[in-house]
Design an enzyme around this catalytic site. Structure first.
Site, PDB file in Angstrom:
ATOM      1  N   GLY A 166      -1.961   2.444  10.849  1.00 34.52           N
ATOM      2  CA  GLY A 166      -3.170   3.204  11.161  1.00 34.52           C
ATOM      3  C   GLY A 166      -4.285   2.988  10.164  1.00 34.52           C
ATOM      4  O   GLY A 166      -5.183   3.821  10.028  1.00 34.52           O
ATOM      5  N   LYS A 203      -5.411 -11.493  -0.260  1.00 34.65           N
ATOM      6  CA  LYS A 203      -6.797 -11.927  -0.336  1.00 34.65           C
ATOM      7  C   LYS A 203      -7.556 -11.157   0.743  1.00 34.65           C
ATOM      8  O   LYS A 203      -7.075 -11.046   1.876  1.00 34.65           O
ATOM      9  CB  LYS A 203      -6.839 -13.431  -0.051  1.00 34.65           C
ATOM     10  CG  LYS A 203      -8.219 -13.995   0.076  1.00 34.65           C
ATOM     11  CD  LYS A 203      -8.667 -14.565  -1.246  1.00 34.65           C
ATOM     12  CE  LYS A 203     -10.107 -15.036  -1.161  1.00 34.65           C
ATOM     13  NZ  LYS A 203     -10.749 -15.009  -2.467  1.00 34.65           N
ATOM     14  N   LYS A 239      -8.458  -0.196  16.023  1.00 40.22           N
ATOM     15  CA  LYS A 239      -9.074  -0.920  17.144  1.00 40.22           C
ATOM     16  C   LYS A 239      -9.802   0.014  18.111  1.00 40.22           C
ATOM     17  O   LYS A 239      -9.313   1.098  18.404  1.00 40.22           O
ATOM     18  CB  LYS A 239      -7.969  -1.662  17.903  1.00 40.22           C
ATOM     19  CG  LYS A 239      -7.201  -2.626  17.013  1.00 40.22           C
ATOM     20  CD  LYS A 239      -5.842  -2.978  17.588  1.00 40.22           C
ATOM     21  CE  LYS A 239      -5.045  -3.792  16.587  1.00 40.22           C
ATOM     22  NZ  LYS A 239      -3.607  -3.894  16.963  1.00 40.22           N
ATOM     23  N   ARG A 293       7.063  -2.904  19.000  1.00 38.26           N
ATOM     24  CA  ARG A 293       6.942  -1.907  20.080  1.00 38.26           C
ATOM     25  C   ARG A 293       5.879  -2.373  21.067  1.00 38.26           C
ATOM     26  O   ARG A 293       5.176  -3.341  20.813  1.00 38.26           O
ATOM     27  CB  ARG A 293       6.506  -0.567  19.485  1.00 38.26           C
ATOM     28  CG  ARG A 293       5.209  -0.729  18.688  1.00 38.26           C
ATOM     29  CD  ARG A 293       4.572   0.560  18.305  1.00 38.26           C
ATOM     30  NE  ARG A 293       3.593   0.388  17.267  1.00 38.26           N
ATOM     31  CZ  ARG A 293       2.333   0.007  17.437  1.00 38.26           C
ATOM     32  NH1 ARG A 293       1.891  -0.255  18.658  1.00 38.26           N
ATOM     33  NH2 ARG A 293       1.511  -0.128  16.418  1.00 38.26           N
TER      34      ARG A 293
HETATM   35  P1  ADP Z   1      -2.262  -1.201   9.732  1.00 39.19           P
HETATM   36  O1  ADP Z   1      -0.800  -1.414   9.936  1.00 39.19           O
HETATM   37  O2  ADP Z   1      -2.573  -0.046   8.838  1.00 39.19           O
HETATM   38  O3  ADP Z   1      -3.030  -1.198  11.013  1.00 39.19           O
HETATM   39  P2  ADP Z   1      -2.884  -4.038   9.233  1.00 39.19           P
HETATM   40  O4  ADP Z   1      -2.213  -4.834   8.178  1.00 39.19           O
HETATM   41  O5  ADP Z   1      -2.460  -4.270  10.647  1.00 39.19           O
HETATM   42  O6  ADP Z   1      -2.765  -2.474   8.877  1.00 39.19           O
HETATM   43  O7  ADP Z   1      -4.448  -4.247   9.142  1.00 39.19           O
HETATM   44  C1  ADP Z   1      -5.355  -3.507   9.936  1.00 39.19           C
HETATM   45  C2  ADP Z   1      -6.712  -4.144   9.886  1.00 39.19           C
HETATM   46  O8  ADP Z   1      -7.211  -4.186   8.532  1.00 39.19           O
HETATM   47  C3  ADP Z   1      -6.748  -5.590  10.343  1.00 39.19           C
HETATM   48  O9  ADP Z   1      -6.848  -5.712  11.739  1.00 39.19           O
HETATM   49  C4  ADP Z   1      -8.001  -6.073   9.650  1.00 39.19           C
HETATM   50  O10 ADP Z   1      -9.148  -5.641  10.317  1.00 39.19           O
HETATM   51  C5  ADP Z   1      -7.942  -5.364   8.322  1.00 39.19           C
HETATM   52  N1  ADP Z   1      -7.240  -6.219   7.326  1.00 39.19           N
HETATM   53  C6  ADP Z   1      -5.921  -6.220   7.043  1.00 39.19           C
HETATM   54  N2  ADP Z   1      -5.628  -7.157   6.106  1.00 39.19           N
HETATM   55  C7  ADP Z   1      -6.787  -7.744   5.777  1.00 39.19           C
HETATM   56  C8  ADP Z   1      -7.161  -8.822   4.865  1.00 39.19           C
HETATM   57  N3  ADP Z   1      -6.265  -9.426   4.090  1.00 39.19           N
HETATM   58  N4  ADP Z   1      -8.476  -9.172   4.807  1.00 39.19           N
HETATM   59  C9  ADP Z   1      -9.401  -8.551   5.583  1.00 39.19           C
HETATM   60  N5  ADP Z   1      -9.111  -7.555   6.441  1.00 39.19           N
HETATM   61  C10 ADP Z   1      -7.834  -7.158   6.552  1.00 39.19           C
END
Ligand code: ADP
Length: 449
Positions: A166, A203, A239, A293
């Site tokens: 989230g 990064k 999203k 899921r």
């Molecule tokens: P969560 O499980 O909390 O949703 P995610 O790892 O799926 O976290 O990342 C959610 C969003 O955060 C990604 O879709 C992207 O927009 C942003 N994000 C995650 N990692 C990075 C990164 N290394 N660099 C830039 N944006 C990132």
């Protein structure tokens, strides 16, 4: 193996309806579970049977494993579909369900556990040859180690919670000066949200797109992908709008990514539905996490591939073979989903309450997944998602025009919703151009961070 006769749906809202619909079409009876706040909810009204499992707070009802298992036993359900959120990625729950002789409509517990910890997920994907975002090799043990890794991979960097979800527990450090603060805040947030303060570093990519791949695997080693979803329109890493396919990906790029992912999941022995999430920048894919899921945005994939992903999940859990291979999966047209939430479209303040009138849009290529009805009161206790408006068109411009038209038809009177925001997005020339990154929407809604 015979198909199930009765399935318990351990969820609420639109996704409980979604699962119910698949079951009905398969001739499977459904059991709804609900909190006292949801006694008159649509998922309870539609299900063949329902059981109250506790008070409004989710920890006492939709997260109450013992109450849900008891409900399954009382009603004679043979399988449990967890939907998304709540217990859907809880490996202990999946194990308990199977220990009680029921089928869990999802992956095997060890895979849920492995992917639930993003550090072990990245480890596994590295071993399986999937490209990753550069970062720390594992958990960061100290601020000193964080400094070393950041110096190596170069700023800006992102500190992320191993147990994250989230968009919580994620902090950017643009320079070395910001690192200590990011380290401290990410760990505090992670501890508060997940009870686990393990963090790692990646990064921070400055202009990526979020592109994810939908996969299904049966219990016999058959793995097929259903193409990508582009989920680059995000606010606070969450999203808002999703599309299939991505406006920037070629068929050859999709095939190459699909090959990498299906090979990896075959080797892993993965089962049921899953989504691998990637950031894409400069033609390169980098894995960030895997969701074990069904995802909120699965309908856009269903619209372009004509597959019922929930039906497939249920068939797989009952021990059936997929029965088709990659060459049978084809895509037609373009699909877009708007997540409509009960929030102010400008301030995003929650807006639960009574919906006096609900009118769903219709017409060619329009799908509404929603548990709303006129007179329904959106309770304040749960996620603010009230409707997913999904459209399918011959191409992206047609899908955008159709979404704009459907948004104009939709009426949710009595509460504030994000419909006006979605209308502005569909009308925007930059969105229409398809050229944007994960940072675009926050600027669009007037936020800089
Ligand atoms: P969560 O499980 O909390 O949703 P995610 O790892 O799926 O976290 O990342 C959610 C969003 O955060 C990604 O879709 C992207 O927009 C942003 N994000 C995650 N990692 C990075 C990164 N290394 N660099 C830039 N944006 C990132």
């Amino acid at each position: 193996m015979a198909q199930f006769k009765k399935v318990l749906i351990a969820n609420r809202g639109e996704i409980a309806l979604r699962v119910h619909r698949a079951c009905q079409e398969m001739g499977i009876r459904t059991v709804a579970v609900h909190s006292t706040a949801d006694a008159s909810a649509m998922h309870v009204r539609l299900a063949d049977e329902s059981v109250c499992i506790g008070p409004p707070a989710a920890r006492d009802s939709y997260l109450n494993m013992a109450a849900i298992l008891s409900a399954a036993h009382i009603t004679g359900a043979e399988a449990i579909h967890p939907g998304y959120g709540f217990l859907s990625e809880n490996a202990d729950f999946a194990e308990m369900v199977e220990a009680h002789g029921l089928a869990f409509i999802g992956p095997r517990a060890p895979h849920i556990r492995m992917m639930g910890d993003k550090i072990s997920a990245k480890d596994a994907m590295r071993r399986l040859g999937v490209p990753l975002v550069p970062g720390s090799p594992g958990a960061l043990e100290s601020l000193e180690e964080a400094r070393e890794v950041a110096d190596r991979i170069m700023y800006p960097v992102l500190i992320k919670a191993a147990a994250g979800g989230g968009g919580r527990g994620m902090k950017v450090a643009h320079t070395a000066d910001e690192l200590e603060e990011a380290w401290r805040v990410a760990r505090t947030e992670a501890k508060a949200a997940f009870g686990n303060d393990a963090v790692y570093m990646e990064k921070y990519l400055d202009r990526p797109r979020h592109i994810e791949l939908q996969v299904l695997a049966d219990s016999y080693g058959n793995v097929v992908h259903f193409g990508e979803r582009d989920c680059s329109l995000q606010r606070r890493h969450q999203k808002l709008v999703e599309e299939a396919g991505s406006p920037i990906l070629s068929a050859a790029e999709r095939d190459a990514l699909g090959e990498t992912v299906t090979t990896a999941l075959k080797e892993l022995g993965y089962r049921n539905a899953g989504t691998l999430e990637f950031l894409w920048q400069d033609g390169q894919f980098a894995f960030i996490e895997m969701n074990t899921r069904l995802q909120v945005e699965h309908p856009v994939t269903e619209m372009v591939s004509s597959v019922d992903l929930v039906r497939e999940q249920i068939r797989i859990a009952a021990g059936e073979e997929l029965g088709y291979d990659q060459s049978a999966v084809t895509f037609t047209g373009h699909a877009i989903e708007c997540r409509i939430t009960a929030e102010d479209p400008e301030t995003f303040a929650p807006s639960p309450g009574r919906v006096n009138t609900f009118h769903a849009p219709g017409g060619l290529g329009v799908r509404v997944d929603s548990a709303l009805y006129s007179g329904y009161s959106v309770p304040p206790h749960y996620d603010s998602l009230v409707a997913k408006l999904v459209v399918h068109g011959a191409d992206r411009p047609q899908a955008i025009a159709r979404m704009a038209r459907a948004l104009n038809e939709m009426v949710v009177d009595g509460i504030r919703t994000t419909i006006p925001l979605h209308q502005r997005i569909m009308a925007d020339p930059e969105f229409q151009s398809g050229e944007y990154t994960i940072h675009w929407l926050e600027r669009f809604v007037g936020m800089t961070k």
